[in-house]
Design an enzyme around this catalytic site. Structure first.
Site, mmCIF file in Angstrom:
data_model
loop_
_atom_site.group_PDB
_atom_site.id
_atom_site.type_symbol
_atom_site.label_atom_id
_atom_site.label_comp_id
_atom_site.label_asym_id
_atom_site.label_seq_id
_atom_site.Cartn_x
_atom_site.Cartn_y
_atom_site.Cartn_z
ATOM 1 N N ILE A 171 0.950 -1.190 0.218
ATOM 2 C CA ILE A 171 0.044 0.171 -0.070
ATOM 3 C C ILE A 171 0.959 1.189 -0.005
ATOM 4 C CG2 ILE A 171 -1.750 1.178 1.364
ATOM 5 C CD1 ILE A 171 -2.644 -1.318 2.412
ATOM 6 N N ARG A 254 -4.700 -0.559 9.771
ATOM 7 C CA ARG A 254 -5.217 -1.350 10.794
ATOM 8 C C ARG A 254 -5.590 -0.281 12.040
ATOM 9 N NH1 ARG A 254 -6.840 -4.283 7.532
ATOM 10 N NH2 ARG A 254 -6.837 -6.473 7.410
ATOM 11 N N GLU A 283 -15.299 -2.469 14.292
ATOM 12 C CA GLU A 283 -16.046 -2.234 12.888
ATOM 13 C C GLU A 283 -17.363 -3.152 12.845
ATOM 14 O OE1 GLU A 283 -13.367 -2.812 9.626
ATOM 15 O OE2 GLU A 283 -11.799 -1.151 10.514
ATOM 16 N N HIS A 302 -14.372 1.059 5.944
ATOM 17 C CA HIS A 302 -13.564 0.149 5.325
ATOM 18 C C HIS A 302 -13.863 -0.440 4.149
ATOM 19 C CE1 HIS A 302 -10.663 -3.331 7.358
ATOM 20 N NE2 HIS A 302 -10.439 -3.041 6.131
#
Length: 328
Positions: A171, A254, A283, A302
């Protein structure tokens, strides 16, 4: 190909790979209705595939050689572990593994792979979109349009700004590539700085103990680190105070990597300009959470990597790896 618990058809002939080995038994812990299962048709004709999302789906079938753990199927993986532990290969369709790993798996000799790198492209784009959201003050434009107000104002450029990355993996690299294309200076923190010594995308690289030093230089900070004992809470009160008052924090890794209470306080007190968040401690984010009420937060549930083909790409990654498995 023989499919149990998914489709009764038997496919004739070879797929993408030659039948260079005896029948391989593959368990797919996933919904049998998932469209991306069609990509399994590329596997050799000697492959025996069982698909299911319950323990019952895997009763009365041979134990697997290969197991694919679908998204959200970690609990099923653990329940089936007594039969799975002798498999030769376990693949996770997710990149993050903290919810998948458990002590028996960690201690076992099974080869494990994950979808690292599959989602980097879309998350790299989201990182730059987040920076632009704050640089161009899109919230103000939206408020003005909704109010029917003509409200000219000055906007910022990303060119010449400093983009910091905490966790320079797949990423981080994709975000760095795009930040560099925008004319930004790119800094990164990673466990092994020497691995980026000659990286053309990076203008400076720091070891973890240089995190605060890097944060003090950055206008935008992307957190893309996995959740491990070493990274849990690594962006806390002291790190947030090291950031510039006009800096923006972007978390695509995260949730627990950032001390949530410290971040909320920093945002409420305007000690940093804002935050773009795709991941959270809990979440779904519970109703009434402070993040919902903060006007300096860009909140994504998310789903920043949920492009139209994201599940296909994850399954194709497994299929490509299966070719390597077949060839030894």
């Amino acid at each position: 190909r023989k499919y149990s618990g998914w489709a009764r058809n038997q496919y004739i002939g070879c797929g993408k790979f030659e039948d260079s080995m005896s029948e391989v038994k593959v368990w797919i812990l996933n919904s049998p209705a998932a469209p991306n299962l069609r990509l399994l048709e590329q596997l050799p004709g000697s492959t025996h595939i069982v698909v299911g999302e319950s323990e019952e789906a895997f009763e009365n079938v041979p134990d697997p050689d290969v197991v694919v753990c679908g998204i959200g199927k970690a609990r099923l993986l653990r329940a089936l572990w007594p039969r799975i532990q002798q498999a030769r290969w376990l693949h996770s369709l997710t990149a993050g593994l903290e919810s998948v790993l458990f002590p028996e798996l960690v201690e076992s000799p099974i080869t494990m792979t994950n979808a690292k790198g599959v989602y980097g492209r879309s998350l790299g784009e989201f990182a730059i979109a987040s920076a632009l959201y704050f640089a161009k003050d899109f919230p103000r434009m939206i408020r003005s349009r909704q109010a029917g107000v003509w409200d000219p104002f000055d906007v910022e450029e990303l060119t010449g700004r400093t983009f910091g990355i905490v966790g320079y993996g797949g990423i981080g690299r994709e975000a760095a590539r795009r930040a560099k294309a925008m004319g930004m200076k790119v800094l990164a923190v990673r466990r092994h700085p020497a691995q980026s010594a000659s990286d053309p995308l990076i203008d400076g690289v720091y070891a973890p103990d240089g995190l605060r030093e890097m944060l003090a230089l950055c206008d935008y900070v992307l957190v893309a680190a996995p959740n491990t004992p070493e990274t849990n809470g690594m962006i806390g009160e002291a790190e947030l105070r090291a950031m510039k008052p006009e800096a923006v924090l972007i978390n695509l890794g995260r949730g627990p990597v950032i001390d949530e209470a410290a971040l909320i306080a920093a945002l409420e007190e305007r000690r940093i300009k804002g935050a773009a968040l795709d991941v959270f401690n809990q979440e779904p984010l519970p109703e009434g959470h402070a993040f919902y009420g903060l006007d300096n937060v860009l909140l994504s549930p998310h789903c920043a990597d949920h492009t139209p083909g994201w599940l296909d790409e994850s399954m194709q990654f497994f299929v490509d790896n299966f070719g390597r498995f077949v060839s030894g």
